[in-house]
Each structure stands twice: as C-alpha cells, then as structure tokens.
Design an enzyme around this catalytic site. Sequence first.
Site, PDB file in Angstrom:
ATOM      1  CD  GLN A   4      28.500   8.543 -34.275  1.00 55.25           C
ATOM      2  OE1 GLN A   4      27.695   7.962 -33.533  1.00 55.25           O
ATOM      3  NE2 GLN A   4      28.228   8.875 -35.522  1.00 55.25           N
TER       4      GLN A   4
ATOM      5  CE  LYS B 220      19.268  -5.123 -30.035  1.00 54.72           C
ATOM      6  NZ  LYS B 220      20.656  -5.258 -30.422  1.00 54.72           N
TER       7      LYS B 220
ATOM      8  CB  THR C  67      16.831   8.686 -34.112  1.00 56.30           C
ATOM      9  OG1 THR C  67      16.032   7.549 -34.419  1.00 56.30           O
ATOM     10  CG2 THR C  67      17.880   8.321 -33.074  1.00 56.30           C
TER      11      THR C  67
ATOM     12  CD  GLU D  19      19.934   7.895 -30.443  1.00 55.53           C
ATOM     13  OE1 GLU D  19      20.548   8.953 -30.298  1.00 55.53           O
ATOM     14  OE2 GLU D  19      20.194   7.051 -31.317  1.00 55.53           O
TER      15      GLU D  19
ATOM     16  CE  LYS E 232      26.949  20.974 -34.325  1.00 54.13           C
ATOM     17  NZ  LYS E 232      26.808  19.629 -34.917  1.00 54.13           N
TER      18      LYS E 232
ATOM     19  CG  HIS F 144      17.513  12.959 -32.521  1.00 60.97           C
ATOM     20  ND1 HIS F 144      18.582  12.143 -32.773  1.00 60.97           N
ATOM     21  CD2 HIS F 144      17.460  13.077 -31.168  1.00 60.97           C
ATOM     22  CE1 HIS F 144      19.149  11.783 -31.631  1.00 60.97           C
ATOM     23  NE2 HIS F 144      18.473  12.320 -30.642  1.00 60.97           N
TER      24      HIS F 144
ATOM     25  CB  ALA G 160      23.802  20.864 -37.820  1.00 62.55           C
TER      26      ALA G 160
ATOM     27  NE  ARG H 163      25.452  16.847 -43.157  1.00 62.15           N
ATOM     28  CZ  ARG H 163      26.574  16.379 -43.646  1.00 62.15           C
ATOM     29  NH1 ARG H 163      27.455  17.208 -44.163  1.00 62.15           N
ATOM     30  NH2 ARG H 163      26.836  15.087 -43.616  1.00 62.15           N
ATOM     31  N   GLY H 164      22.079  15.552 -40.687  1.00 62.84           N
ATOM     32  CA  GLY H 164      21.674  14.300 -41.343  1.00 62.84           C
ATOM     33  C   GLY H 164      22.791  13.825 -42.267  1.00 62.84           C
TER      34      GLY H 164
END
Length: 295
Positions: free
Chosen positions: A179, A275, A48, A17, A168, A77, A127, A107-108
């Site tokens: 996560q 990175k 993202t 990511e 969902k 995203h 979401a 959703r955020g």
Amino acid sequence: MKISDILNDPKFKISFEVFPPKKETSWDNVKEATEEIAKLNPAFMSVTYGAGGGTSRYTLDIAKNIESKFDFPMLTHLTCVSSDKEAVSRHIEEMKEAGIHNVMALRGDLTPELEATDRSKWAYTNAVQLVRQLREYDYDFCIGGACYPEVHPESSNQREDIKYLKEKVDAGVDFLTTQMFFDNNLFYNFLYKIREAGITVPILPGIMPITNANQVERAIKLSGSFMPQRFKSLVDKFGSNPDAMKQAGIIYATDQIIDLYANGITNIHVYSMNKPDVARGIKDNLSAILGKEFE
Ligand code: FAD
C-alpha cells in the site's frame, strides 16, 4: 515474462500502475494516457480492477492493448470479495485466453452494501482463497499479493496482519506490493518484520505521487496512511497553486524513491494515477540522478 523474474534481477527498475476507464466514453482518453506512460519503458505496468465490477471489463482490454504494442509484461489485478466462484473462474479463463500470466490476487474493499449481508454466505472473505483458486489451474500464473506497512485497516494489530500475510504467501504468492506510504521508515520497519516472520518473496514498495491537494484527503481515507509533517507543510504551502503542487508532489515521490534506492531497494512501483506528465517527471528526475544505472 514473469514479474517475479523481473523483481529478482538486481538492476534498479520502476513500474507503473494505471487504472481502466470507468465508462466506455473514457476509453480513448485512458488508452492514450496508458500508452503515453508505456512509452516511458517501465519494467512492467499493472492495471487495477474495479472491486464492484464497475471497471473490471476494461482491465484486460487495457492490458492487452499495451502488451500488443510494447515489449514488457502486464500485471492485471483481480478482486474477489464481491463476486462468486463462477464469475471469478470466467475471468481467469479470459486472462488465460489473453495470454496474461501475471495477476495481482486481491480481496477488494468491503462496500457498506456487502457488509450489510451475511458474511457466511460470501464466496470469498480473504484474498488467500483467490490465491488458492489460481494455483489450482494448470497454468503458469505469477501471483502478486497486497501488503500493508501501516497495517490493513481491518486488522486489530500488525502481528495478526503479518500472520495472515504469511498464510497468503504460503498459499502461492510470488511477490508482494505495498500500500502507499509517505514515510519510508514505516516501510523499512515492515520489511524487517515480515522477513523475521519468514516471508521471503520480493517486495515492491508502492509510491503514490500526491500532485494535487484534493488527492491528499482521498489517499488518507483509502489507505489510512500517515502523512509526515514535512509532507503536510508542502500541501499547506503549495496546495492552492496546481502547477507548484504538481512539481512538489513529483519531487517528494522522487525523494522517497532515491532514499529507497540508497537503502538497497531496487524495484519501485509508482501509482501513476493515469498521469503521463507525473510519471515522466519522476522518470526524468531518476534518470538525472542515477544516469547510466537507470538506462
Ligand atoms: P486480504 O489479504 O484478504 O486481507 C484483508 C484483511 O483480512 C486484512 O486485515 C487481513 O489481515 C485479513 N485476513 C486475511 N486473511 C485472513 C484470514 N484467513 N482470516 C481472518 N482475516 C484474514 N482494490 C481494488 O478494488 N482493485 C484493485 O485493483 C486494487 N489494487 C490494489 C493494489 C495494491 C498494491 C493494494 C495494496 C491494494 C489494492 N486494492 C485494490 C485494495 C484492496 O482490495 C483492499 O486493501 C482490500 O481491503 C484488501 O485486499 P487484500 O487483497 O489485501 O486482502
């Protein structure tokens, strides 16, 4: 290519990511860092999206740049909670025009400003509404969704969180990404519970290499993740020595990944934090351990 097809292939793979620049002046640096990460030849990369719209305009630009130069798909995203239906529709059209098929429907996070407004007036509260909107298009979207081995911070308990996760997925999610977590047992328990709840889509564990002491507090604040004592001891010992902490963080993340692999998990998503040296460190460690299985 669809991310779900990649995830269904049983070969061991990692993906990375990255995040887009927050302002125009950072564009060159972020472009360069994301290209360096792309050279590590991941199965795919995700970009993202700024929940408040701050960095959202660059998400597609970074994805398009990488997709034009490298031979793997991009996952972009998209968040909805601080937007209206028209703005989200416009963004979906832009994704279609760019030929992007893989989208992470989110959703955020709720900002204090948003929380101070009348919830009944929000265009989106969860979401699942965005997933349903994406599925209305006559376009072959591969849709990812987020999930939380340690329970989403707003949920009162895991049973409720998994109930909404199932809703969902049933609305049209093709795969899930977790996560960050720092104790793999939390992931294994979660996996057991969601499978028991009838959620059968591929699940991609998200691994965050913590390579400097300042990141620890921020990571816990953002994710509410549990920090095992083993990890806290590393930070206590090496936190004030940046080079040592970076290597310790790479080794801890590699150790998590190797344990997941040993327990039958074949897809890993690494939060690279833009990175390249950290992404490369993990990739090199895995190549040294897995050899040909990882080529
Ligand atoms: P949802 O699935 O909507 O869940 C949010 C909460 O609502 C949960 O507590 C859930 O149980 C509950 N809920 C769901 N449905 C219902 C319902 N029908 N009724 C009542 N409650 C319900 N943020 C960004 O801003 N940009 C990013 O690019 C980004 N990428 C991420 C990638 C991953 C892999 C993860 C795990 C998170 C990411 N986030 C990102 C953070 C994410 O936006 C937040 O965690 C956010 O708070 C929840 O998003 P969600 O899509 O999981 O929400």
